[in-house]
Scaffold this motif. Structure first.
Motif, mmCIF file in Angstrom:
data_model
loop_
_atom_site.group_PDB
_atom_site.id
_atom_site.type_symbol
_atom_site.label_atom_id
_atom_site.label_comp_id
_atom_site.label_asym_id
_atom_site.label_seq_id
_atom_site.Cartn_x
_atom_site.Cartn_y
_atom_site.Cartn_z
ATOM 1 N N SER A 1 42.834 32.253 41.031
ATOM 2 C CA SER A 1 42.728 32.219 39.323
ATOM 3 C C SER A 1 41.499 31.482 39.120
ATOM 4 O O SER A 1 40.553 31.813 38.146
ATOM 5 C CB SER A 1 43.650 30.815 39.036
ATOM 6 O OG SER A 1 43.497 29.869 39.939
ATOM 7 N N THR A 2 40.770 31.041 40.311
ATOM 8 C CA THR A 2 39.262 30.462 40.505
ATOM 9 C C THR A 2 38.408 31.508 40.021
ATOM 10 O O THR A 2 37.400 31.637 39.139
ATOM 11 C CB THR A 2 38.946 29.682 41.318
ATOM 12 O OG1 THR A 2 39.555 28.496 41.365
ATOM 13 C CG2 THR A 2 37.347 29.142 41.470
ATOM 14 N N LEU A 3 38.579 32.716 41.016
ATOM 15 C CA LEU A 3 37.809 33.902 40.844
ATOM 16 C C LEU A 3 37.787 34.588 39.530
ATOM 17 O O LEU A 3 36.939 35.123 38.871
ATOM 18 C CB LEU A 3 37.960 34.773 41.991
ATOM 19 C CG LEU A 3 37.277 36.132 42.036
ATOM 20 C CD1 LEU A 3 35.690 35.807 42.247
ATOM 21 C CD2 LEU A 3 37.864 36.930 43.053
ATOM 22 N N SER A 4 39.089 34.608 38.956
ATOM 23 C CA SER A 4 39.312 35.236 37.675
ATOM 24 C C SER A 4 38.454 34.530 36.585
ATOM 25 O O SER A 4 37.870 35.017 35.591
ATOM 26 C CB SER A 4 41.017 35.203 37.365
ATOM 27 O OG SER A 4 41.024 35.862 36.225
ATOM 28 N N ARG A 5 38.673 33.186 36.680
ATOM 29 C CA ARG A 5 37.760 32.405 35.826
ATOM 30 C C ARG A 5 36.322 32.409 35.715
ATOM 31 O O ARG A 5 35.796 32.452 34.835
ATOM 32 C CB ARG A 5 38.372 30.950 35.751
ATOM 33 C CG ARG A 5 39.784 30.554 35.243
ATOM 34 C CD ARG A 5 40.003 29.151 35.039
ATOM 35 N NE ARG A 5 39.737 28.281 36.357
ATOM 36 C CZ ARG A 5 40.744 28.044 37.165
ATOM 37 N NH1 ARG A 5 41.824 28.477 37.311
ATOM 38 N NH2 ARG A 5 40.211 27.329 38.403
#
Length: 200
Positions: A39-43
């Protein structure tokens, strides 16, 4: 944040995604390699999370690149003009991303030498492609005939020479640092055989 900062931010995010996709990795694949959550990478990729320097270093390492390359914005130096040597009939362009590498374009009019003592050997590697005409490549005890659009690659520790066959021809060569230095040393000594793409 200035407009320039915003453009760099957007460029870095697009570059992270492009490098991930080029590797054929999913978000999960890169997140695992970079030890961040998916989720961090997606953000990060979508611009919903602020870019932090430590994350960029980690992502650059996981993407097998450097932080400098990840944030590089220098587009002013895209065009490279050649150094021209009229006396020897060649143009040379440095390859900035590979210091020491050079591209050389040369018009050949002389045939390859008949005397084996005119062949030269020096450290390095060379790659050349014939862009017009026909070329003779002497490599050790072997003789190769290269037509337009044919290429050759060889270690320059093998005695070698290149010459025109049946009329003028043009070649483009790529020299690594050692091959280029070998040719430059030959030139500085006044040795015509050292000229890239000429009698060597």
């Amino acid at each position: 944040m200035t407009q320039e900062d915003g453009e760099l931010d957007s460029l870095v995010r697009k570059r992270i995604r492009a490098l991930r996709v080029a590797q054929g990795w999913s978000l999960e694949d890169l997140a695992t390699r970079a030890r961040v959550s998916q989720s961090t990478l997606s953000r990060i990729e979508n611009g919903r999370q602020r870019l932090a320097l430590d994350q960029l270093v980690t992502l650059a390492r996981a993407l097998d690149t450097s932080l400098d390359q990840l944030v590089e914005t220098a587009t002013d130096d895209v065009v490279i003009n050649p150094a021209i040597d009229v006396a020897h009939g060649w143009k040379r362009w440095p390859i900035r991303a590979e210091p020491g590498m050079s591209v050389v374009r040369q018009r050949l009019t002389d045939p390859a030498p008949d005397n084996p003592s005119r062949l030269r050997a020096h450290p390095g590697r060379e790659w050349l492609v014939v862009i017009s005409g026909t070329v003779t490549l002497l490599l050790g005890n072997r003789r190769f005939r290269l037509e337009t659009d044919q290429a050759a690659e060889f270690p320059t520790m093998l005695p070698h020479a290149v010459g025109a066959e049946g009329g003028p021809s043009e070649v483009i060569g790529i020299f690594d640092r050692d091959a280029r230095r070998g040719h430059q040393r030959g030139e500085s000594a006044g040795d015509q055989a050292a000229r890239p793409g000429a009698r060597r």
